[in-house]
Design an enzyme around this catalytic site. Structure first.
Site, PDB file in Angstrom:
ATOM      1  CB  SER A   1      -0.892   0.019   1.249  1.00  0.00           C
ATOM      2  OG  SER A   1      -1.653  -1.160   1.316  1.00  0.00           O
TER       3      SER A   1
HETATM    4  N1  SAM Z   1      -0.448  -4.861   4.052  1.00  0.00           N
HETATM    5  C1  SAM Z   1       0.307  -5.156   2.867  1.00  0.00           C
HETATM    6  C2  SAM Z   1       1.684  -4.571   2.859  1.00  0.00           C
HETATM    7  O1  SAM Z   1       2.058  -3.862   3.821  1.00  0.00           O
HETATM    8  O2  SAM Z   1       2.430  -4.857   1.915  1.00  0.00           O
HETATM    9  C3  SAM Z   1      -0.422  -4.781   1.608  1.00  0.00           C
HETATM   10  C4  SAM Z   1      -1.555  -5.671   1.367  1.00  0.00           C
HETATM   11  S1  SAM Z   1      -2.192  -5.829  -0.261  1.00  0.00           S
HETATM   12  C5  SAM Z   1      -2.870  -4.234  -0.576  1.00  0.00           C
HETATM   13  C6  SAM Z   1      -3.609  -6.881   0.130  1.00  0.00           C
HETATM   14  C7  SAM Z   1      -3.239  -8.288   0.489  1.00  0.00           C
HETATM   15  O3  SAM Z   1      -4.409  -8.956   0.952  1.00  0.00           O
HETATM   16  C8  SAM Z   1      -2.708  -9.118  -0.676  1.00  0.00           C
HETATM   17  O4  SAM Z   1      -1.451  -9.617  -0.354  1.00  0.00           O
HETATM   18  C9  SAM Z   1      -3.747 -10.220  -0.813  1.00  0.00           C
HETATM   19  O5  SAM Z   1      -3.218 -11.465  -1.235  1.00  0.00           O
HETATM   20  C10 SAM Z   1      -4.297 -10.303   0.581  1.00  0.00           C
HETATM   21  N2  SAM Z   1      -5.621 -10.938   0.738  1.00  0.00           N
HETATM   22  C11 SAM Z   1      -6.714 -10.833  -0.028  1.00  0.00           C
HETATM   23  N3  SAM Z   1      -7.724 -11.577   0.473  1.00  0.00           N
HETATM   24  C12 SAM Z   1      -7.243 -12.168   1.607  1.00  0.00           C
HETATM   25  C13 SAM Z   1      -7.795 -13.057   2.581  1.00  0.00           C
HETATM   26  N4  SAM Z   1      -9.061 -13.503   2.537  1.00  0.00           N
HETATM   27  N5  SAM Z   1      -7.009 -13.456   3.604  1.00  0.00           N
HETATM   28  C14 SAM Z   1      -5.731 -13.034   3.690  1.00  0.00           C
HETATM   29  N6  SAM Z   1      -5.148 -12.202   2.792  1.00  0.00           N
HETATM   30  C15 SAM Z   1      -5.901 -11.764   1.776  1.00  0.00           C
END
Ligand code: SAM
Length: 224
Positions: free
Chosen positions: A60
């Site tokens: 993000s």
């Molecule tokens: N917080 C992260 C960082 O600091 O890099 C950025 C996160 S990215 C915007 C969103 C993440 O949510 C992705 O890695 C995606 O695979 C994960 N995601 C989506 N659905 C999910 C779920 N049901 N459970 C866990 N992770 C999930």
């Protein structure tokens, strides 16, 4: 060189009002974002923009990390659940607030972060180890829409992917007076919400700002 760029970025986030409290500012100054972005994009580590981390996912933008962390009102000692570990950067920033490097270990809180993509679970673990957060952050592989009952209840829950609605297990796994920060909406229009649980367990939603996140995919999220 990176330290100077980090300082300049944090000063910009303060000027723009995203970072306000001393502990969030200190955490952003301390966590080396250059260790959480792909090597070929390291020159962009201190631009205020999301960056690709592989598997179609992103780290993000720093202003969003600052805003969400401020809204969470984290305190040293808190137990935090993050859904969507991605690169591990946001988890490290939150760990720096709930378990500051400067505080004795006995006073440390902990961050649990759930990630559904195995390759990103490995990436987040590797990044967190290299940056020195492995003992303050636990990366769990799984569907975060189910929460993480093994370590519940949590003081704070931060969701970093956009949901169609609040997944019920997250509400259940939040302590009274706890806070959830979550983007809710459809593929094209989402809003960041602050949800506060009262002492009696009632949830109060506040709409904070429009935003754009990758989808939360899982049992109580979107379908794959
Ligand atoms: N917080 C992260 C960082 O600091 O890099 C950025 C996160 S990215 C915007 C969103 C993440 O949510 C992705 O890695 C995606 O695979 C994960 N995601 C989506 N659905 C999910 C779920 N049901 N459970 C866990 N992770 C999930």
């Amino acid at each position: 060189m990176f330290e100077e760029r980090r300082r300049a970025l944090v000063e910009k986030l303060v000027r723009e009002g995203y970072a306000r409290s001393e502990h969030v500012i200190n955490a952003l100054l301390r966590v080396p974002r250059e260790l959480f972005v792909p090597e070929e994009l390291v020159e962009l580590a201190y631009e205020d923009t999301p960056l690709p981390i592989g598997f179609g996912q992103t780290i993000s933008a720093p202003h969003m990390v600052a805003l969400m962390t401020e809204l969470a009102e984290l305190k040293p000692g808190h137990k935090v659940l993050e859904i969507g570990a991605g690169s591990g950067y946001h988890a490290a920033v939150m760990a720096e607030v709930v378990a500051p490097s400067s505080a004795p270990r006995e006073e440390w809180g902990h961050v649990y972060t759930v990630e559904r993509i195995k390759g990103l679970v490995e990436l987040a673990r590797r990044n967190l180890r290299r940056a020195g957060y492995a003992d303050r952050v636990t990366v769990v592989e799984g569907d975060g829409t189910l929460g993480y009952s093994e370590a519940a209840p949590f003081d704070r829950i931060i969701v970093t992917a956009s949901a169609p609605h609040l997944p019920p297990p997250l509400a259940e796994q939040l302590k009274p007076r706890g806070r959830i920060i979550i983007p809710i909406g459809d593929k094209y229009l989402q809003h960041l919400y602050l949800i506060v649980k009262s002492e009696e367990g009632k949830l109060k939603y506040s709409k904070i700002t429009p935003c754009l996140f990758v989808p939360l995919i899982g049992r109580y999220g979107w379908r794959e």
